[in-house]
Design a protein around this motif. Structure first.
Motif, PDB file in Angstrom:
ATOM      1  N   LYS A  24       0.841  -1.203   0.000  1.00  0.00           N
ATOM      2  CA  LYS A  24       0.000   0.000   0.000  1.00  0.00           C
ATOM      3  C   LYS A  24       0.870   1.244   0.000  1.00  0.00           C
ATOM      4  N   PHE A  25       0.565   2.144  -0.916  1.00  0.00           N
ATOM      5  CA  PHE A  25       1.189   3.459  -0.982  1.00  0.00           C
ATOM      6  C   PHE A  25       0.157   4.463  -0.512  1.00  0.00           C
ATOM      7  N   SER A  26       0.561   5.414   0.324  1.00  0.00           N
ATOM      8  CA  SER A  26      -0.393   6.418   0.785  1.00  0.00           C
ATOM      9  C   SER A  26       0.273   7.773   0.940  1.00  0.00           C
ATOM     10  N   THR A  27      -0.545   8.787   0.837  1.00  0.00           N
ATOM     11  CA  THR A  27      -0.126  10.167   1.074  1.00  0.00           C
ATOM     12  C   THR A  27      -1.036  10.727   2.151  1.00  0.00           C
ATOM     13  N   VAL A  28      -0.448  11.273   3.209  1.00  0.00           N
ATOM     14  CA  VAL A  28      -1.235  11.831   4.309  1.00  0.00           C
ATOM     15  C   VAL A  28      -0.774  13.257   4.589  1.00  0.00           C
ATOM     16  N   SER A  29      -1.633  14.028   5.222  1.00  0.00           N
ATOM     17  CA  SER A  29      -1.297  15.404   5.601  1.00  0.00           C
ATOM     18  C   SER A  29      -1.287  15.532   7.114  1.00  0.00           C
ATOM     19  N   HIS A  30      -0.336  16.318   7.614  1.00  0.00           N
ATOM     20  CA  HIS A  30      -0.239  16.617   9.037  1.00  0.00           C
ATOM     21  C   HIS A  30      -0.140  18.130   9.202  1.00  0.00           C
ATOM     22  N   ALA A 110       4.769  -9.586   8.956  1.00  0.00           N
ATOM     23  CA  ALA A 110       5.920  -8.692   8.878  1.00  0.00           C
ATOM     24  C   ALA A 110       5.600  -7.580   7.899  1.00  0.00           C
ATOM     25  N   ALA A 111       6.193  -6.419   8.150  1.00  0.00           N
ATOM     26  CA  ALA A 111       6.027  -5.276   7.258  1.00  0.00           C
ATOM     27  C   ALA A 111       7.399  -4.717   6.927  1.00  0.00           C
ATOM     28  N   ASP A 112       7.510  -4.185   5.714  1.00  0.00           N
ATOM     29  CA  ASP A 112       8.743  -3.553   5.267  1.00  0.00           C
ATOM     30  C   ASP A 112       8.365  -2.210   4.653  1.00  0.00           C
ATOM     31  N   ALA A 113       9.016  -1.153   5.123  1.00  0.00           N
ATOM     32  CA  ALA A 113       8.761   0.175   4.565  1.00  0.00           C
ATOM     33  C   ALA A 113       9.528   0.273   3.255  1.00  0.00           C
ATOM     34  N   THR A 114       8.840   0.025   2.136  1.00  0.00           N
ATOM     35  CA  THR A 114       9.503   0.111   0.832  1.00  0.00           C
ATOM     36  C   THR A 114       9.798   1.556   0.472  1.00  0.00           C
ATOM     37  N   GLN A 115       9.051   2.478   1.054  1.00  0.00           N
ATOM     38  CA  GLN A 115       9.367   3.904   0.976  1.00  0.00           C
ATOM     39  C   GLN A 115       9.154   4.485   2.363  1.00  0.00           C
ATOM     40  N   GLU A 116      10.249   4.856   3.007  1.00  0.00           N
ATOM     41  CA  GLU A 116      10.155   5.465   4.335  1.00  0.00           C
ATOM     42  C   GLU A 116       9.322   6.743   4.242  1.00  0.00           C
ATOM     43  N   PRO A 117       8.631   7.120   5.326  1.00  0.00           N
ATOM     44  CA  PRO A 117       7.865   8.364   5.296  1.00  0.00           C
ATOM     45  C   PRO A 117       8.767   9.530   4.896  1.00  0.00           C
ATOM     46  N   ASN A 118       8.278  10.310   3.944  1.00  0.00           N
ATOM     47  CA  ASN A 118       9.069  11.392   3.365  1.00  0.00           C
ATOM     48  C   ASN A 118       8.173  12.604   3.147  1.00  0.00           C
ATOM     49  N   CYS A 119       8.653  13.760   3.548  1.00  0.00           N
ATOM     50  CA  CYS A 119       7.894  14.999   3.360  1.00  0.00           C
ATOM     51  C   CYS A 119       8.031  15.428   1.899  1.00  0.00           C
ATOM     52  N   ILE A 120       6.898  15.557   1.194  1.00  0.00           N
ATOM     53  CA  ILE A 120       6.944  15.964  -0.202  1.00  0.00           C
ATOM     54  C   ILE A 120       6.481  17.406  -0.416  1.00  0.00           C
ATOM     55  N   ARG A 137       4.298   7.513   2.021  1.00  0.00           N
ATOM     56  CA  ARG A 137       4.915   6.322   2.588  1.00  0.00           C
ATOM     57  C   ARG A 137       4.344   5.101   1.876  1.00  0.00           C
ATOM     58  N   GLU A 138       5.116   4.001   1.899  1.00  0.00           N
ATOM     59  CA  GLU A 138       4.657   2.769   1.268  1.00  0.00           C
ATOM     60  C   GLU A 138       5.147   1.578   2.078  1.00  0.00           C
ATOM     61  N   PHE A 139       4.259   0.598   2.227  1.00  0.00           N
ATOM     62  CA  PHE A 139       4.589  -0.610   2.971  1.00  0.00           C
ATOM     63  C   PHE A 139       4.262  -1.845   2.136  1.00  0.00           C
ATOM     64  N   ALA A 140       5.142  -2.837   2.247  1.00  0.00           N
ATOM     65  CA  ALA A 140       4.881  -4.170   1.714  1.00  0.00           C
ATOM     66  C   ALA A 140       4.771  -5.089   2.930  1.00  0.00           C
ATOM     67  N   VAL A 141       3.734  -5.907   2.954  1.00  0.00           N
ATOM     68  CA  VAL A 141       3.502  -6.781   4.102  1.00  0.00           C
ATOM     69  C   VAL A 141       3.378  -8.211   3.616  1.00  0.00           C
ATOM     70  N   GLU A 142       3.676  -9.138   4.520  1.00  0.00           N
ATOM     71  CA  GLU A 142       3.452 -10.539   4.209  1.00  0.00           C
ATOM     72  C   GLU A 142       3.090 -11.298   5.471  1.00  0.00           C
ATOM     73  N   MET A 143       2.325 -12.371   5.243  1.00  0.00           N
ATOM     74  CA  MET A 143       1.917 -13.239   6.327  1.00  0.00           C
ATOM     75  C   MET A 143       2.491 -14.628   6.044  1.00  0.00           C
ATOM     76  N   VAL A 144       3.235 -15.161   7.000  1.00  0.00           N
ATOM     77  CA  VAL A 144       3.801 -16.498   6.899  1.00  0.00           C
ATOM     78  C   VAL A 144       3.014 -17.388   7.859  1.00  0.00           C
ATOM     79  N   ALA A 145       2.652 -18.577   7.384  1.00  0.00           N
ATOM     80  CA  ALA A 145       1.901 -19.513   8.226  1.00  0.00           C
ATOM     81  C   ALA A 145       2.150 -20.932   7.726  1.00  0.00           C
ATOM     82  N   GLU A 146       1.730 -21.894   8.526  1.00  0.00           N
ATOM     83  CA  GLU A 146       1.803 -23.283   8.091  1.00  0.00           C
ATOM     84  C   GLU A 146       0.657 -23.554   7.126  1.00  0.00           C
TER      85      GLU A 146
END
Length: 188
Positions: A24-30, A110-120, A137-146
Motif C-alpha cells: 500500500k502506498f499512501s499520502t497523508v497530511s499533518h 511482517a512489514a517492510d517500509a519500501t518507501q520510508e515516510p518522506n515529506c513531499i 509512505r509505502e509498505f509491503a507486508v506478508e503473512m507467513v503460516a503453516e
C-alpha cells in the motif's frame, strides 16, 4: 526413462510458506503548529521512524510513529527555529492474496517500509499560524503460516534411478522450426 513409467506417489506435507501478501502506498497530511507564526519554510524532514505489524481482519495493520521536524523563519525572516512533533499512525494494508488452507493459529506477520515516510510538500496554512505538510509512505507486508502442499514422490528416491535420465514428459523436445527468426530479440 519417462517419469510415467515409474509409479508416482503423492504426499501432503505441512510447511511454513508465505500465505498472504499486500502493498500500500499512501499520502497523508499533518498540521504542525510551531511556537511562533512562520514567515517561510526553510526545510521539513521526517526522522525516527518506528513501526510494527499486527494481523487485523482481512489485512495487516502497520502501527508506527515518526518525528516531523520543520525548520522555519519567523519575525519577518529575522530568526529561525525548528518545530518538532511526534506523529502516530495506523495504516491498514489489505492482503491481495491469502492462502485459504493456511493454519490461522500459526500466522506471523511482517512489514517492510519500501518507501520510508518522506515529506513531499510543506506550506504555511492560510491562518499563518501553522504548517501543513504532506507525507508519502509505502509498505509491503506478508503473512507467513503453516499450510499444506502436495508433492510428487519417486518411490526409492533418486538413487533408485541408476544414473538414468528422467524425462518428465512435459511435451515437445523443442521443435522450434515454426518460430519466426525476425521476432527474436537480439538483446538477450
Amino acid at each position: 526413462m519417462a517419469l510415467a513409467d515409474k509409479q508416482l506417489q503423492y504426499r501432503e506435507i505441512i510447511t511454513k510458506a508465505v500465505c498472504g501478501k499486500g502493498r500500500k502506498f499512501s499520502t497523508v497530511s499533518h498540521t504542525v503548529t510551531p511556537p511562533h507564526s512562520p514567515t517561510s519554510i526553510l526545510g521539513a524532514w521526517i526522522i525516527n521512524h518506528q513501526y510494527e505489524a499486527v494481523r487485523s481482519g482481512d489485512g495487516i495493520e502497520v502501527i508506527g510513529t515518526y518525528d516531523i521536524n520543520i525548520w522555519y523563519s519567523y519575525s519577518k525572516n529575522s530568526q529561525t527555529e525548528v518545530a518538532k512533533e511526534t506523529v502516530s499512525y495506523v495504516e491498514n494494508v489489505p492482503l491481495s492474496y491469502v492462502d485459504p488452507k493456511h493454519r490461522a493459529t500459526t500466522e506471523e506477520v511482517a512489514a517492510d517500509a519500501t518507501q520510508e515516510p518522506n515529506c513531499i510538500e510543506a506550506n504555511i496554512s492560510s491562518s499563518g499560524s501553522s504548517v501543513t505538510i504532506r507525507v508519502e509512505r509505502e509498505f509491503a507486508v506478508e503473512m507467513v503460516a503453516e499450510t499444506k502442499v502436495t508433492v510428487a514422490c519417486i518411490p526409492g528416491g533418486l538413487d533408485d534411478l541408476d544414473g538414468k535420465d528422467l524425462d518428465y514428459g512435459l511435451g515437445d523436445d523443442g521443435d522450434y522450426d515454426d518460430l519466426d527468426p525476425d521476432l527474436l530479440d537480439d538483446e538477450v
